[in-house]
Scaffold this motif. Structure first.
Motif, PDB file in Angstrom:
ATOM      1  N   VAL A   1      48.180  34.423  18.879  1.00 18.36           N
ATOM      2  CA  VAL A   1      48.693  33.238  19.573  1.00 18.36           C
ATOM      3  C   VAL A   1      49.034  33.640  20.998  1.00 18.36           C
ATOM      4  O   VAL A   1      49.516  34.740  21.243  1.00 18.36           O
ATOM      5  CB  VAL A   1      49.937  32.661  18.862  1.00 18.36           C
ATOM      6  N   GLY A   2      48.741  32.751  21.938  1.00 14.10           N
ATOM      7  CA  GLY A   2      49.043  33.025  23.331  1.00 14.10           C
ATOM      8  C   GLY A   2      47.938  33.826  23.979  1.00 14.10           C
ATOM      9  O   GLY A   2      46.892  34.069  23.380  1.00 14.10           O
ATOM     10  N   CYS A   3      48.170  34.228  25.215  1.00 12.62           N
ATOM     11  CA  CYS A   3      47.166  34.980  25.947  1.00 12.62           C
ATOM     12  C   CYS A   3      47.048  36.377  25.343  1.00 12.62           C
ATOM     13  O   CYS A   3      48.040  37.083  25.204  1.00 12.62           O
ATOM     14  CB  CYS A   3      47.560  35.073  27.418  1.00 12.62           C
ATOM     15  N   SER A   4      45.826  36.766  24.975  1.00  9.98           N
ATOM     16  CA  SER A   4      45.661  38.061  24.312  1.00  9.98           C
ATOM     17  C   SER A   4      45.812  39.229  25.288  1.00  9.98           C
ATOM     18  O   SER A   4      45.939  40.371  24.880  1.00  9.98           O
ATOM     19  CB  SER A   4      44.299  38.116  23.617  1.00  9.98           C
ATOM     20  N   PHE A   5      45.805  38.927  26.580  1.00  7.69           N
ATOM     21  CA  PHE A   5      45.908  39.992  27.580  1.00  7.69           C
ATOM     22  C   PHE A   5      47.334  40.212  28.066  1.00  7.69           C
ATOM     23  O   PHE A   5      47.604  41.110  28.853  1.00  7.69           O
ATOM     24  CB  PHE A   5      44.987  39.647  28.769  1.00  7.69           C
ATOM     25  N   ARG A   6      48.299  39.370  27.595  1.00  5.14           N
ATOM     26  CA  ARG A   6      49.617  39.365  28.229  1.00  5.14           C
ATOM     27  C   ARG A   6      50.363  40.700  28.144  1.00  5.14           C
ATOM     28  O   ARG A   6      51.113  41.053  29.032  1.00  5.14           O
ATOM     29  CB  ARG A   6      50.493  38.235  27.689  1.00  5.14           C
ATOM     30  N   GLU A   7      50.098  41.474  27.062  1.00  4.73           N
ATOM     31  CA  GLU A   7      50.786  42.751  26.907  1.00  4.73           C
ATOM     32  C   GLU A   7      50.420  43.746  28.004  1.00  4.73           C
ATOM     33  O   GLU A   7      51.176  44.657  28.309  1.00  4.73           O
ATOM     34  CB  GLU A   7      50.409  43.384  25.554  1.00  4.73           C
ATOM     35  N   ARG A   8      49.216  43.578  28.559  1.00  3.03           N
ATOM     36  CA  ARG A   8      48.731  44.546  29.535  1.00  3.03           C
ATOM     37  C   ARG A   8      48.741  43.969  30.951  1.00  3.03           C
ATOM     38  O   ARG A   8      48.315  44.629  31.893  1.00  3.03           O
ATOM     39  CB  ARG A   8      47.297  44.966  29.181  1.00  3.03           C
ATOM     40  N   CYS A   9      49.204  42.740  31.078  1.00  5.57           N
ATOM     41  CA  CYS A   9      49.006  42.015  32.327  1.00  5.57           C
ATOM     42  C   CYS A   9      50.219  42.183  33.253  1.00  5.57           C
ATOM     43  O   CYS A   9      51.367  42.078  32.816  1.00  5.57           O
ATOM     44  CB  CYS A   9      48.805  40.539  32.018  1.00  5.57           C
ATOM     45  N   GLY A  10      49.971  42.447  34.539  1.00  7.30           N
ATOM     46  CA  GLY A  10      51.042  42.600  35.502  1.00  7.30           C
ATOM     47  C   GLY A  10      51.738  41.296  35.853  1.00  7.30           C
ATOM     48  O   GLY A  10      52.826  41.287  36.419  1.00  7.30           O
ATOM     49  N   PHE A  11      51.091  40.152  35.526  1.00  7.65           N
ATOM     50  CA  PHE A  11      51.644  38.842  35.893  1.00  7.65           C
ATOM     51  C   PHE A  11      52.275  38.135  34.716  1.00  7.65           C
ATOM     52  O   PHE A  11      52.604  36.960  34.810  1.00  7.65           O
ATOM     53  CB  PHE A  11      50.532  37.943  36.450  1.00  7.65           C
ATOM     54  N   SER A  12      52.386  38.807  33.569  1.00  8.59           N
ATOM     55  CA  SER A  12      52.746  38.050  32.380  1.00  8.59           C
ATOM     56  C   SER A  12      54.169  37.512  32.476  1.00  8.59           C
ATOM     57  O   SER A  12      55.067  38.135  33.042  1.00  8.59           O
ATOM     58  CB  SER A  12      52.553  38.903  31.116  1.00  8.59           C
ATOM     59  N   ALA A  13      54.328  36.325  31.921  1.00 12.37           N
ATOM     60  CA  ALA A  13      55.627  35.633  31.952  1.00 12.37           C
ATOM     61  C   ALA A  13      55.826  34.975  30.594  1.00 12.37           C
ATOM     62  O   ALA A  13      54.947  35.049  29.730  1.00 12.37           O
ATOM     63  CB  ALA A  13      55.630  34.590  33.060  1.00 12.37           C
TER      64      ALA A  13
END
Lengths: 320, 340
Positions: free
Chosen positions: A286-298
């Protein structure tokens, strides 16, 4: 605008594994026009090879394919039975593979392997198939084609075998060529030759090509359009110019930052890298699958991200 | 139109060198499978060496294990009789001289006299050979025809009822002693159903049960090897290529997969046929088939050493011939072996 040759809607591939279902490809959609090259790019395990195999209906036995529709010309591949699919495979759609060393049958001459598909699909006599094989071997840049027909795969180098594979795929003049990492296993100098060859043949034969690769250098050389895959989803798609000049998805940007640019990257400079690892694809994400590695994640990234688009460019991210 | 030059040079090492005579001769040799001939000649040379070694062993074992002169003279003979026979037959000469003398006679077809039948050993052995060869051939055919289709089906449909059935038949085949299985067959088909004759070797019907008993014993090995080979090959890249070309499932399984999986089965078949000729001693005795195995058993019982020796030598030569045949078949089926 003409109808696309290939139009994939909601394609998923599930593989049952110990502890659940591995969702290798998750609800992807894309289109390829006649004469166009689509590069599907992503890291190992992002589902790009599974996508290619799913198109050809060559998935491993355990893997299950689901799709709303897989339009190819007048057919919907999702609804064809095995026999109808077999009639298209090797005729209207062909595939070349990553490993030229093992993709040819060691027990038969390359002539035999080149001719058999043509004879099956065209019901052509042997001498016509032979003439076609010689013609195509010459076309892929193999000298002494007539003599090569009598040789066995182990007598050829990797580069030559990949040329033979390409000639084999082109025997029936397919509308679509699916190339799964066709240059990965080859020497760098041979890679460039094979890519150039694929590009030339594709233009000359006005054939659509889906080229699977992890190599952005390859993408820059041959792609008309690019689809960037991450964790089984297409996270960004656009023309090659759009992807390279104005990447929108943080993952695409990360990938591009990993490439050294001759003249621009100085000796000793740090190359980009993407921290972290790809999430497990077992179960529901669920959610963006890249968020754990992303510098912009919110916080908002925990919900499924929207798809933004501008002209032919689309990306799956909250960022605009 | 693409021109060859545009694409750049094709990998240099494999380009034909020139129109130089040597290059042309090499191309000619390759074309007309001189490579296959070279390979066959090498294998043949090796087989001859092995045959020679076997002849030395067969000869030495016999002359070291017992006093041949005493055996010929019989139980009632005196020491003087034995000494006379030793001189008359030349057993007093050095062993190596005797060996070459014996080898020379053997090669010209003179295998000596049977002590029991008082006839030429060569004639006796040759008259029994056809029965054993027919039995071996039918048994092998039965084993192959039973096991290869089952092995292929088991590999194409793994973990289904057909796979389990094949496994069940294989386990049974390996677990049943062939003489016991032969007796069960006799009880069922000869005594109860009265379809087939119990014993003898007069007609084709006499060979049915022996061939089943002998072949069924060899079938499990073929079946498991075929299944394992097919499982490997069916997941090979080139099989995926064949499917990608849209070939029919029959062509994918038989032309592309089985052709590669069958190579080790061929080698095993030759070796198994050798074992079957050995195993025919038991089966021929059970069914009173008048063949080489039955003769071997009788010659051992009667201390008829020239016959025993001739049979051992003949079976060894047949075995070597079969191994040679397996090698040649391998070369024919697998171009990678042939060309080296």
């Amino acid at each position: 605008m003409s109808d696309p040759l290939l139009s994939v809607e909601g394609l998923s591939v599930d593989i049952p594994v110990a502890g659940g279902t591995l969702r290798a490809v998750r609800d992807i959609s894309f289109q390829v026009k006649r004469g166009e090259t689509l590069c599907v790019v992503g890291e190992s395990g992002c589902g790009k090879s599974m996508t290619a195999l799913a198109l050809m209906d060559l998935l491993p036995r355990r893997a299950k394919r689901r799709a709303q529709s897989l339009r190819f010309g007048k057919n919907d591949l999702a609804t064809l039975d095995a026999k109808q699919m077999n009639a298209l495979r090797g005729d209207r759609m062909a595939m070349i593979f990553q490993e030229p060393m093992t993709a040819l049958n060691p027990a038969y001459t390359i002539g035999n392997q080149l001719e058999e598909a043509y004879q099956r699909h065209r019901k052509a006599p042997a001498d016509e198939a032979r003439a076609r094989a010689v013609h195509l071997l010459e076309k892929v840049g193999i000298a002494n084609a007539g003599q090569r027909l009598g040789q066995y795969p182990h007598q050829l180098s990797g580069g030559l075998r990949q040329r033979v594979m390409i000639a084999m795929a082109l025997m029936c003049g397919p509308d679509l060529l699916v190339a799964d990492e066709p240059t990965t296993a080859l020497d760098v100098t041979i890679q460039a030759q094979i890519l150039l060859l694929l590009r030339q043949l594709q233009r000359e034969l006005d054939m659509a090509m889906v080229l699977i690769t992890h190599d952005l250098g390859v993408v820059a050389r041959v792609a008309d359009r690019v689809a960037v895959m991450y964790a089984g989803q297409i996270v960004e798609t656009g023309t090659a110019a759009e992807i390279f000049s104005s990447p929108r998805h943080p993952y695409t940007r990360g990938l591009l930052a990993c490439i050294p640019v001759p003249g621009k990257t100085k000796r000793g400079d740090e190359l980009g890298s993407i921290p972290g690892i790809v999430p497990s694809l077992v179960g529901t994400l669920v959610g963006c699958s890249f968020r754990e590695r992303c510098g912009f994640s919110a916080a908002i990234c925990a919900a499924d991200p929207p798809v933004h688009s501008a002209a032919s460019h689309a990306w799956r991210c909250v960022l605009r | 139109m693409l021109v060859r030059g545009e694409i750049g040079p094709v990998n240099g090492a494999l380009q034909p060198v020139s129109r130089h005579p040597v290059a042309l001769a090499l191309a000619f040799a390759q074309r007309y499978s001189c490579a296959m001939l070279t390979y066959a000649a090498k294998r043949l040379g090796l087989a001859l060496l092995v045959a020679l070694a076997v002849s030395v062993i067969a000869f030495t074992l016999l002359h070291v294990s017992s006093d041949v002169a005493a055996a010929i003279a019989g139980e009632a003979a005196t020491a003087a009789d034995i000494e006379f026979i030793r001189k008359a037959y030349g057993f007093d000469r050095p062993l190596i001289v005797q060996y070459f003398d014996w080898l020379g006679r053997t090669l010209t077809g003179d295998l000596g006299q049977s002590l029991y039948y008082k006839k030429d050993v060569a004639d006796i052995v040759l008259s029994k050979l056809p029965v054993t060869l027919i039995l071996g051939a039918i048994s092998l055919a039965f084993a192959v025809l039973l096991s290869i289709p089952l092995g292929v089906l088991a590999a194409v449909y793994p973990n289904t009822w057909i796979d389990r059935l094949a496994l069940f038949l294989a386990v049974i085949g390996q677990a049943l002693p062939s003489f016991w299985f032969a007796l069960v067959l006799i009880m069922l088909f000869s005594l109860t159903l009265r379809w087939l004759p119990v014993s003898g070797s007069d007609s084709w019907a006499h060979f049915v049960m022996p061939a089943i008993a002998l072949g069924y014993y060899a079938a499990p090995a073929f079946m498991r090897l075929t299944r394992a080979g097919m499982m490997d090959v069916l997941s090979a890249d080139f099989v995926r290529t064949a499917r990608a070309k849209g070939l029919s499932p029959t062509s994918v399984v038989f032309k592309h997969a089985l052709r590669n999986a069958i190579i080790p089965v061929m080698a095993l078949a030759a070796v198994q046929l050798g074992f079957m000729l050995g195993g025919s001693i038991v089966i021929e005795t059970v069914f009173a088939l008048d063949g080489l195995g039955y003769l071997a058993w009788q010659s051992i019982r009667h201390n008829d050493f020239p016959v025993t020796q001739a049979i051992v030598l003949l079976l060894s030569v047949v075995y070597i011939g079969l191994t040679l045949l397996a090698d040649l078949l391998n070369g024919w089926l697998d171009p990678r072996i042939r060309v080296q």
